[in-house]
Enzyme design. Structure first.
Site, short mmCIF file in Angstrom:
data_model
loop_
_atom_site.label_atom_id
_atom_site.label_comp_id
_atom_site.label_asym_id
_atom_site.label_seq_id
_atom_site.Cartn_x
_atom_site.Cartn_y
_atom_site.Cartn_z
N HIS A 131 4.09 -4.71 9.01
CA HIS A 131 4.04 -4.60 10.47
C HIS A 131 2.73 -5.14 11.05
CE1 HIS A 131 7.29 -2.02 9.28
NE2 HIS A 131 6.47 -1.17 8.70
N ASN A 159 8.15 -5.66 -0.85
CA ASN A 159 8.04 -4.47 0.00
C ASN A 159 6.55 -4.35 0.30
OD1 ASN A 159 7.88 -2.07 1.29
ND2 ASN A 159 9.08 -0.91 -0.20
N ALA A 218 3.16 -0.86 4.83
CA ALA A 218 2.69 -0.93 6.22
C ALA A 218 2.16 -2.32 6.61
CB ALA A 218 1.61 0.13 6.45
N ARG A 238 5.09 12.13 -3.21
CA ARG A 238 5.04 12.72 -1.86
C ARG A 238 6.16 12.13 -1.01
NH1 ARG A 238 -0.93 11.32 -0.52
NH2 ARG A 238 -1.88 11.91 -2.47
N ARG A 284 7.40 0.35 13.44
CA ARG A 284 7.96 -0.19 12.18
C ARG A 284 9.03 -1.25 12.44
NH1 ARG A 284 5.79 3.34 8.30
NH2 ARG A 284 5.53 5.41 9.17
N GLU A 305 12.73 -9.65 1.98
CA GLU A 305 11.93 -8.54 2.52
C GLU A 305 12.70 -7.26 2.21
OE1 GLU A 305 11.10 -8.63 6.73
OE2 GLU A 305 10.51 -6.52 6.72
N TYR A 354 11.33 8.69 1.13
CA TYR A 354 11.23 7.59 0.18
C TYR A 354 11.90 7.85 -1.18
CZ TYR A 354 7.90 5.86 3.61
OH TYR A 354 7.31 5.43 4.78
N PRO A 397 0.79 -1.23 0.00
CA PRO A 397 0.00 0.00 0.00
C PRO A 397 0.82 1.28 0.00
CG PRO A 397 -0.15 -1.13 2.11
CD PRO A 397 0.52 -2.08 1.15
N ASN A 398 0.32 2.23 -0.77
CA ASN A 398 0.84 3.60 -0.89
C ASN A 398 2.14 3.70 -1.69
OD1 ASN A 398 -1.24 4.97 0.60
ND2 ASN A 398 -0.41 3.97 2.42
N SER A 429 13.26 2.59 3.26
CA SER A 429 13.80 3.25 4.45
C SER A 429 14.36 2.20 5.42
CB SER A 429 12.70 4.07 5.14
OG SER A 429 11.66 3.21 5.58
N ASP A 442 1.39 -15.74 6.40
CA ASP A 442 0.96 -17.13 6.16
C ASP A 442 1.11 -17.51 4.69
OD1 ASP A 442 0.36 -17.63 8.80
OD2 ASP A 442 -1.79 -17.23 8.59
N ARG A 457 13.42 4.08 12.63
CA ARG A 457 12.23 4.93 12.59
C ARG A 457 11.35 4.67 13.83
NH1 ARG A 457 9.55 4.76 6.81
NH2 ARG A 457 8.52 6.58 7.72
N HIS A 464 12.74 -2.86 2.08
CA HIS A 464 12.19 -1.54 2.43
C HIS A 464 13.11 -0.46 1.90
CE1 HIS A 464 9.25 -3.44 4.97
NE2 HIS A 464 10.23 -4.20 5.43
O1 CA2 Z 1 10.51 1.92 3.73
C1 CA2 Z 1 9.67 1.24 3.13
O2 CA2 Z 1 9.85 0.80 2.01
C2 CA2 Z 1 8.31 0.99 3.80
O3 CA2 Z 1 7.90 -0.34 3.46
C3 CA2 Z 1 7.36 2.01 3.21
C4 CA2 Z 1 5.98 1.98 3.85
C5 CA2 Z 1 6.10 2.02 5.38
O4 CA2 Z 1 4.80 1.86 5.95
C6 CA2 Z 1 7.01 0.94 5.91
O5 CA2 Z 1 7.09 1.08 7.31
C7 CA2 Z 1 8.38 1.08 5.31
C8 CA2 Z 1 5.17 3.18 3.41
C9 CA2 Z 1 5.03 3.31 1.94
C10 CA2 Z 1 4.39 4.62 1.70
O6 CA2 Z 1 4.97 5.18 0.58
C11 CA2 Z 1 4.71 6.49 0.35
C12 CA2 Z 1 5.42 7.04 -0.67
C13 CA2 Z 1 5.24 8.36 -0.97
C14 CA2 Z 1 4.34 9.12 -0.26
C15 CA2 Z 1 3.62 8.55 0.77
C16 CA2 Z 1 3.80 7.22 1.07
#
Ligand code: CA2
Length: 146
Positions: free
Chosen positions: A81, A75, A78, A19, A112, A99, A24, A11-12, A103, A88, A108, A101
């Site tokens: 977590h 990746n 969220a 953003r 996370r 796995e 990121y 997601p996202n 970041s 599963d 953080r 990421h």
């Molecule tokens: O660091 C990563 O790749 C994460 O998987 C990114 C997730 C975060 O929830 C994980 O803890 C770490 C969030 C992805 C959201 O990506 C965005 C990108 C641009 C703007 C807003 C969100």
């Protein structure tokens, strides 16, 4: 025929480059997909690249991967977590799992630091931004070729 690697994004991650560039990076998911395809071709692999905001769609993709994928790079955003369903599904996948990421999730917020995917991953790459995708492809290639 080239072996296939599934790269699964949660997601996202479709918002990458649009953003929060300070966390990121500035590359879009489309840019990253292009980099991955180039890197994989150099190593003799083919990439199937997917993104979904839906937990069920990610589970479906993992289930389908058992048929023909030599490895999964995930990746899960969220869901990393929170998702026992993704954990599963990955448990039943019998080839390497990385796995990934962008970041460094350990530098953080505390929430996370917990990963349900780490329990079933072959290895973890985090904190290297978009480059981590290419490092993950190299890791899968090494594991598959050894
Ligand atoms: O660091 C990563 O790749 C994460 O998987 C990114 C997730 C975060 O929830 C994980 O803890 C770490 C969030 C992805 C959201 O990506 C965005 C990108 C641009 C703007 C807003 C969100």
């Amino acid at each position: 025929m080239a072996k296939k690697i599934l790269i699964l994004n949660g997601p996202n991650l479709n918002l990458l480059g649009i953003r929060e560039p300070a966390i990121y990076g500035t590359q879009t998911l489309k840019d990253i997909e292009g980099n991955c395809k180039t890197k994989a071709a150099e190593l003799g692999f083919e990439i199937v690249f997917k993104q979904s905001n839906s937990e069920g769609a990610l589970v479906d993709a993992i289930q389908e991967a058992s048929a023909d994928m030599a490895g999964i790079i995930i990746n899960a955003g969220a869901y990393t977590h929170t998702s026992i369903a993704i954990h599963d599904a990955l448990r039943s996948f019998k080839a390497p799992i990385i796995e990934l990421h962008l970041s460094n999730i350990h530098g953080r917020e505390d929430f996370r630091k917990k990963s349900y995917i780490a329990l079933v991953a072959t290895g973890i790459i985090c904190g290297f931004g978009a480059k981590g995708y290419e490092y993950s492809i190299e890791a899968i290639a090494d594991l598959v070729n050894k």
